[in-house]
Design an enzyme around this catalytic site. Structure first.
Site, PDB file in Angstrom:
ATOM      1  N   LEU A   1     -11.803   8.154 -86.473  1.00 48.31           N
ATOM      2  CA  LEU A   1     -11.449   8.577 -85.121  1.00 48.31           C
ATOM      3  C   LEU A   1     -12.180   7.732 -84.081  1.00 48.31           C
ATOM      4  O   LEU A   1     -13.301   7.277 -84.297  1.00 48.31           O
ATOM      5  CB  LEU A   1     -11.822  10.051 -84.922  1.00 48.31           C
ATOM      6  CG  LEU A   1     -11.229  11.068 -85.894  1.00 48.31           C
ATOM      7  CD1 LEU A   1     -11.742  12.461 -85.553  1.00 48.31           C
ATOM      8  CD2 LEU A   1      -9.709  11.036 -85.846  1.00 48.31           C
ATOM      9  N   ASP A   2     -11.549   7.551 -82.921  1.00 48.76           N
ATOM     10  CA  ASP A   2     -12.219   6.888 -81.803  1.00 48.76           C
ATOM     11  C   ASP A   2     -13.462   7.687 -81.419  1.00 48.76           C
ATOM     12  O   ASP A   2     -13.522   8.907 -81.622  1.00 48.76           O
ATOM     13  CB  ASP A   2     -11.291   6.816 -80.585  1.00 48.76           C
ATOM     14  CG  ASP A   2     -10.150   5.830 -80.785  1.00 48.76           C
ATOM     15  OD1 ASP A   2     -10.252   4.988 -81.678  1.00 48.76           O
ATOM     16  OD2 ASP A   2      -9.153   5.931 -80.038  1.00 48.76           O
ATOM     17  N   ARG A   3     -14.405   7.018 -80.814  1.00 48.86           N
ATOM     18  CA  ARG A   3     -15.672   7.660 -80.449  1.00 48.86           C
ATOM     19  C   ARG A   3     -15.456   8.879 -79.554  1.00 48.86           C
ATOM     20  O   ARG A   3     -16.091   9.924 -79.736  1.00 48.86           O
ATOM     21  CB  ARG A   3     -16.564   6.640 -79.732  1.00 48.86           C
ATOM     22  CG  ARG A   3     -17.926   7.170 -79.323  1.00 48.86           C
ATOM     23  CD  ARG A   3     -18.751   6.097 -78.660  1.00 48.86           C
ATOM     24  NE  ARG A   3     -18.217   5.713 -77.365  1.00 48.86           N
ATOM     25  CZ  ARG A   3     -18.484   6.345 -76.227  1.00 48.86           C
ATOM     26  NH1 ARG A   3     -19.279   7.403 -76.239  1.00 48.86           N
ATOM     27  NH2 ARG A   3     -17.974   5.928 -75.089  1.00 48.86           N
TER      28      ARG A   3
END
Length: 410
Positions: A167-169
């Site tokens: 997942l993106d940050r």
């Protein structure tokens, strides 16, 4: 005639050339609702990427990295903080295939939320977690210890972890982490061949259409330095299915089913459709994209303008800047320094403060520490809600902003 041996590059990975700082060495502390890491010495190493070939090392650092100013990079190359193949080179050195670039620094990792990582389920093969926003999944860029993998290793004693969906940050939600390489390979195969149903939740601007929307627009990374992506005919093919769940009079909660896994895919497709994620600092920002905010796509000339706007707002220095300000971190620090110089008594007070044990006199980040991120800079309303396949299904609890009675603060 003797055979001529071809010069072959060894098939090495990033890990082969990096002595990663072990998770057990992390010195965490908590402050102002944030998890922080005491700064430490570290050397980044990476192979020269194809797009860097025959370009000067100085130009590459200025173009693709965002932590420091061009002046810093020039000095770092000349003084040997930045090296090629463990040797000092000139800023004009042209990179070639096989070169190993290293950068030695006193590493200051950005803080992340102090929110605990919730373990949704643990099996012999999987660790299913609910990832809080602001924490990257794996070491990358400025983040090493302040990542999901290192936090789990440090706090639960895991030796090896293999993340599947990265997942993106700023994205929260379900993260599948495999506990052995065999299961990781099988999971990677399933994700690549689209045999896993993925469902995300997003809160978007406006009243999303009632009917199901399928977006097939290709996505291209238009700036590696800024991490900027956009719909483009030159991009990679991708598909996302959207369905509105409810509307609260201002924003809509939308169920998103990505059939591919491009970077920022859901965020970019929602922007293209004219319903960007309501608190997305990058793709829902009229100061960057103009009044239409990227709806229907942006041409090459428009993208160049977008990149210019981002640079002016400080995006090279801040992953999620305060969009209410249109000055860069560099200018802000310059102004602060000017004020301090004009106020010697305040300067004396600062000097009298006891310096922490990790303070390094030659480190700019120690001398001019960055301010803590604000809450709105640490999350977006995008959540990985459910992953399922045949015999198994995993789901997280709903984030507060995904509830039907949620009302925005502003």
């Amino acid at each position: 005639m003797p055979k001529v041996k071809k010069n072959k590059r060894r098939n090495l990975s990033y890990k082969d050339i990096n002595n990663e700082e072990p998770p057990s060495n992390a010195k965490y502390y908590f402050e102002n609702g944030l998890r922080k890491v005491q700064p430490y010495f570290f050397t980044y190493k990476t192979f020269t990427k194809g797009r860097w070939y025959e370009k000067s090392i100085y130009s590459i650092f200025c173009k693709e990295f965002q932590d420091h100013t061009p002046e810093y990079y020039k000095k770092a190359i000349e003084t040997g903080k930045i090296k090629v193949n463990n040797k000092i080179v000139s800023p004009d050195y042209l990179l070639k295939n096989g070169d190993v670039v290293s950068h030695s620094i006193h590493r200051h990792e950005p803080p992340v939320t102090s929110q605990k990582i919730e373990i949704v389920k643990k099996t012999d093969d999987f660790l299913i977690i609910n990832k809080p926003s602001s924490i990257p999944v794996h070491p990358s860029g400025r983040y090493n210890h302040n990542t999901v993998l290192h936090i789990l290793m440090n706090e639960y004693g895991y030796k090896k972890l293999y993340p599947s969906n990265r997942l993106d940050r700023l994205t929260s939600g379900l993260n599948i982490i495999c506990l052995n390489p065999e299961r990781a390979k099988a999971m990677e195969y399933n994700l690549r061949h689209k045999t896993i149903l993925k469902e995300y939740l997003a809160r978007v601007v406006g009243n999303f259409p009632d009917e199901e929307i399928v977006c097939n627009e290709p996505i291209l990374t238009v700036s590696f330095k800024l991490g900027l992506n956009s719909v483009s005919p030159d991009g990679k093919p991708c598909t996302t299915i959207f369905k509105k769940l409810h509307f609260n009079g201002k924003t809509s909660l939308v169920l998103c089913k990505p059939l591919t896994g491009r970077t920022h895919q859901i965020r970019v497709h929602l922007q293209y459709l004219g319903y960007p994620i309501a608190n997305d600092p990058l793709y829902c920002n009229t100061d960057i994209w103009g009044q239409q905010c990227g709806k229907g796509g942006v041409n090459k000339e428009g993208i160049d303008k977008v990149i210019g706007n981002m640079m002016a707002m400080g995006f090279p220095n801040l992953e999620c800047p305060d969009t209410n300000k249109s000055i860069s971190t560099e200018n802000h620090e310059s102004e602060n320094k000017q004020e301090t110089d004009q106020n010697p008594s305040q300067n004396d007070v600062n000097q009298e403060k006891e310096k922490p044990s990790w303070f390094v006199e030659s480190c700019d980040d120690c001398i001019h520490p960055k301010s803590d991120p604000k809450p709105h800079q640490m999350c977006i309303w995008l959540h990985a809600y459910s992953y399922s396949k045949d015999a198994w299904s995993f789901k997280t609890s709903l984030p507060d902003w995904a509830r039907e009675d949620f009302v925005e603060d502003c």
